[in-house]
Design a protein around this motif. Structure first.
Motif, short mmCIF file in Angstrom:
data_model
loop_
_atom_site.label_atom_id
_atom_site.label_comp_id
_atom_site.label_asym_id
_atom_site.label_seq_id
_atom_site.Cartn_x
_atom_site.Cartn_y
_atom_site.Cartn_z
N SER A 1 5.57 -40.77 -14.41
CA SER A 1 7.65 -40.19 -14.35
C SER A 1 7.79 -40.41 -12.56
CB SER A 1 6.82 -38.74 -14.13
OG SER A 1 6.67 -37.61 -13.09
N LYS A 2 7.20 -40.38 -11.90
CA LYS A 2 7.72 -40.84 -9.92
C LYS A 2 6.45 -41.85 -9.89
CE LYS A 2 9.92 -36.87 -9.30
NZ LYS A 2 9.90 -36.40 -7.71
N PRO A 3 6.93 -42.48 -8.82
CA PRO A 3 8.28 -42.71 -8.33
C PRO A 3 9.27 -43.16 -9.21
CG PRO A 3 6.73 -44.68 -7.53
CD PRO A 3 5.64 -44.01 -8.15
N LYS A 4 10.26 -43.11 -8.78
CA LYS A 4 11.42 -43.42 -9.59
C LYS A 4 12.32 -43.11 -8.67
CE LYS A 4 14.11 -42.22 -13.87
NZ LYS A 4 14.29 -42.10 -14.53
N GLN B 1 12.66 -47.25 0.54
CA GLN B 1 12.69 -45.61 1.59
C GLN B 1 12.02 -44.31 0.33
OE1 GLN B 1 11.26 -46.48 4.23
NE2 GLN B 1 10.76 -44.07 4.16
N GLY B 2 12.86 -44.59 -0.97
CA GLY B 2 12.74 -43.71 -1.50
C GLY B 2 11.38 -43.46 -2.18
N ILE B 3 11.18 -44.73 -2.55
CA ILE B 3 9.55 -45.04 -3.23
C ILE B 3 8.40 -44.84 -2.17
CG2 ILE B 3 8.21 -46.39 -3.88
CD1 ILE B 3 10.67 -46.41 -5.91
N ALA B 4 8.58 -44.57 -1.19
CA ALA B 4 7.90 -44.05 -0.25
C ALA B 4 8.25 -42.74 0.72
CB ALA B 4 7.77 -44.75 1.52
N ASP B 5 8.84 -42.33 0.47
CA ASP B 5 8.97 -41.50 0.73
C ASP B 5 8.95 -39.75 -1.23
OD1 ASP B 5 10.49 -41.33 2.52
OD2 ASP B 5 12.92 -40.95 2.26
N GLN B 6 8.93 -40.14 -2.26
CA GLN B 6 8.41 -39.51 -3.47
C GLN B 6 6.93 -39.65 -3.36
OE1 GLN B 6 10.31 -41.07 -6.55
NE2 GLN B 6 12.07 -40.34 -6.31
N LEU B 7 6.12 -40.52 -3.24
CA LEU B 7 5.21 -41.25 -2.75
C LEU B 7 4.20 -39.78 -1.79
CD1 LEU B 7 3.86 -44.64 -3.10
CD2 LEU B 7 3.82 -42.55 -4.66
N GLU B 8 4.83 -39.79 -0.41
CA GLU B 8 4.70 -39.05 0.98
C GLU B 8 4.68 -37.39 0.31
OE1 GLU B 8 5.37 -38.49 5.33
OE2 GLU B 8 6.24 -39.22 4.62
N ALA B 9 5.86 -37.37 -0.78
CA ALA B 9 6.20 -35.54 -0.60
C ALA B 9 4.64 -35.31 -1.31
CB ALA B 9 7.43 -35.61 -1.77
N GLY C 1 1.87 -36.51 -1.25
CA GLY C 1 0.67 -36.38 -1.03
C GLY C 1 -0.29 -37.73 -0.96
N GLN C 2 0.59 -39.21 -1.33
CA GLN C 2 0.18 -40.39 -1.73
C GLN C 2 -0.07 -41.31 -0.99
OE1 GLN C 2 0.58 -38.34 -6.48
NE2 GLN C 2 0.32 -40.93 -6.06
N TRP C 3 1.11 -40.89 0.25
CA TRP C 3 1.39 -42.33 1.33
C TRP C 3 0.65 -41.98 2.27
CZ3 TRP C 3 4.11 -45.94 1.04
CH2 TRP C 3 4.26 -46.50 2.18
N LYS C 4 -0.14 -43.15 2.20
CA LYS C 4 -1.24 -43.97 3.59
C LYS C 4 -1.00 -44.69 4.61
CE LYS C 4 -2.92 -46.22 0.27
NZ LYS C 4 -4.61 -47.00 -0.62
N GLY C 5 0.59 -45.15 4.80
CA GLY C 5 1.22 -45.38 6.01
C GLY C 5 0.04 -46.99 6.03
N ARG C 6 0.22 -47.44 7.53
CA ARG C 6 -0.33 -49.41 7.90
C ARG C 6 -1.68 -49.05 7.46
NH1 ARG C 6 1.99 -52.97 9.38
NH2 ARG C 6 0.33 -53.47 10.85
N TYR D 1 1.77 -48.70 2.86
CA TYR D 1 0.94 -47.99 1.45
C TYR D 1 0.62 -46.94 0.73
CZ TYR D 1 -0.80 -52.85 3.19
OH TYR D 1 -0.40 -54.14 3.54
N GLY D 2 1.35 -46.41 -0.39
CA GLY D 2 1.22 -45.74 -1.02
C GLY D 2 0.88 -45.85 -2.87
N SER D 3 -0.22 -44.69 -3.10
CA SER D 3 -0.89 -44.66 -4.16
C SER D 3 0.01 -44.26 -5.54
CB SER D 3 -2.42 -43.77 -4.67
OG SER D 3 -3.06 -44.58 -2.89
#
Length: 209
Positions: free
Chosen positions: A116-119, A124-132, A134-139, A204-206
């Motif tokens: 259902s996400k990311p969408k 940047q919206g893709i990264a923001d949704q994954l960070e929200a 808890g799946q954003w890993k950074g560099r 990167y984000g899972s």
């Protein structure tokens, strides 16, 4: 005086043991032994033959979703946009005829994998949704199936201006690289390779947890 003793003759007839009789005599004992082994869970076939084959074929739901995500993206390599950024991914995801569509492509591939996400229509919206989530890993720690965002001038304080999907991570001559697939890359869906820590990569984000 003579005494005559008459002994009765006793005739004993021995019948040869038939092979069918032998098998019927031994059979139940073996059958009973096998049933006891199975009841204790010691079946060699179940444990080592069937079990091993089943384990080899089984993969996790996460791996299956990642493969589905990558297959969806790979299947579109070579697709080119029409006039005024017209493309099918934006049309399907937003209903619009065309716009900058790298994030629409990533969102479409995620949907094809059952996510259902990311969408989002923004990189940047893709990264923001994954960070929200808890799946954003950074560099660091790129993995197959990750979303990868870029800022081409290398300024990490700016919003991402491009996003793609990591197809694979590999090493060559002692250095690590990623191959990624992205939409709206030279007006098409393209495959690119670069060092995993290139200065243009924001992180990167899972997409699949």
């Amino acid at each position: 005086m003579e005494i005559a003793v008459s002994a009765k003759k006793h005739t004993v007839t021995l019948k040869p043991l038939q092979s069918s009789t032998a098998s019927s005599t031994v059979g139940p004992a073996k059958s009973e032994q096998k049933s006891k082994e199975k009841s204790k869970g010691y079946s060699t076939r179940d444990t080592f033959v069937d079990g091993a084959k089943e384990t080899k074929k089984t993969s996790s739901d996460k791996d299956k979703k990642i493969d589905k995500l990558i297959d969806a993206a790979k299947g579109q390599i070579g697709y080119k946009e029409g006039r005024n950024n017209g493309n099918k991914f934006t049309k399907e995801m937003t209903g619009k005829s065309g716009q900058a569509w790298c994030a629409d492509f990533v969102s479409w591939a995620a949907k094809e994998a059952g996510l259902s996400k990311p969408k989002s229509s923004l990189a940047q919206g893709i990264a923001d949704q994954l960070e929200a989530k808890g799946q954003w890993k950074g560099r660091h720690d790129p993995k197959k199936g990750d979303a990868v965002t870029f800022q081409w001038d290398g300024n990490s304080k700016k919003p991402a201006d491009h996003v793609g999907i990591v197809e694979r991570v590999f090493e060559k001559n002692g250095k690590k690289y990623i191959t990624y697939i992205s939409g709206n890359s030279s007006d098409s869906v393209s495959r690119r390779t670069m060092p995993w820590n290139d200065k243009a990569i924001m992180g990167y984000g899972s997409m699949i947890k």
